[in-house]
Design an enzyme around this catalytic site. Structure first.
Site, mmCIF file in Angstrom:
data_model
loop_
_atom_site.group_PDB
_atom_site.id
_atom_site.type_symbol
_atom_site.label_atom_id
_atom_site.label_comp_id
_atom_site.label_asym_id
_atom_site.label_seq_id
_atom_site.Cartn_x
_atom_site.Cartn_y
_atom_site.Cartn_z
ATOM 1 N N ASP A 129 0.866 -1.179 0.000
ATOM 2 C CA ASP A 129 0.000 0.000 0.000
ATOM 3 C C ASP A 129 0.898 1.223 0.000
ATOM 4 O O ASP A 129 1.982 1.203 0.590
ATOM 5 C CB ASP A 129 -0.908 0.011 1.231
ATOM 6 C CG ASP A 129 -2.005 -1.045 1.168
ATOM 7 O OD1 ASP A 129 -2.407 -1.428 0.060
ATOM 8 O OD2 ASP A 129 -2.463 -1.467 2.246
ATOM 9 N N ASP A 147 -7.099 -1.410 -4.551
ATOM 10 C CA ASP A 147 -8.181 -0.979 -3.668
ATOM 11 C C ASP A 147 -9.086 0.036 -4.373
ATOM 12 O O ASP A 147 -10.308 0.009 -4.206
ATOM 13 C CB ASP A 147 -7.617 -0.371 -2.384
ATOM 14 C CG ASP A 147 -6.773 -1.355 -1.586
ATOM 15 O OD1 ASP A 147 -7.058 -2.560 -1.643
ATOM 16 O OD2 ASP A 147 -5.821 -0.904 -0.928
#
Length: 173
Positions: A129, A147
């Site tokens: 991330d 995401d």
């Protein structure tokens, strides 16, 4: 017969093209994050509204599943997600209820899920991330392109199911 072949081809392309593009884009952005952000300080853009910093998330959405022991997380986030993605792909291809738009959007959700699954497999259970947005101390969790594909795809898919078709029969009042 010819029309059925064309329809099957369109269904398959509505699955494969967005799926492959989404996975490739996700993995490229994660590779860039690993190469440039891994041991670097956070990068702030637009007066800090967008922040790039490297994190390996082993606990699912916002790390919430870190409370589950590693073997349980593996079963849920690797094996369980694999099954969901597999059956979702089959549904996207065989469903007669989905429009081409809904197939494409569903494929983007599938691409995001597959991108994160690949990360879990390749990074010993961790997903890369690297993006956060917000003002001052009010920020989102750190996320990635996969995401974004999942959430935006889910939003558009949900919205598409709420829209009435102009050809839908009017219900009696």
């Amino acid at each position: 017969m010819k029309n059925q072949v064309v329809q099957r081809f369109l269904k398959l392309m509505c699955l494969l093209f967005p799926l492959l593009c989404g996975i490739v884009a996700d993995q490229i952005t994660k590779g860039i994050a690993r190469d440039y952000l891994l041991e670097a300080p956070a990068i702030h853009l637009f007066n800090g509204f967008i922040q790039f910093s490297y994190v390996e998330n082993r606990g699912g959405f916002l790390g919430y599943l870190n409370v589950i022991p590693a073997p349980g997380r593996f079963l849920l986030l690797t094996f369980g997600v694999s099954l969901i993605l597999f059956f979702s792909a089959i549904y996207i291809v065989i469903s007669t209820r989905l429009s081409h738009f809904q197939r494409i959007v569903s494929s983007l959700i599938l691409a995001g899920g597959t991108g994160n699954l690949l990360d879990r497999i390749l990074n010993n259970g961790g997903v890369i991330d690297f993006i956060s947005i917000g003002f001052a101390s009010c920020r989102t969790g750190i996320f990635n392109l996969a995401d974004i594909l999942i959430l935006s795809g889910a939003f558009y898919l949900g919205f598409s199911f709420t829209k009435r078709s102009p050809n839908a029969a009017k219900t009696p009042q």
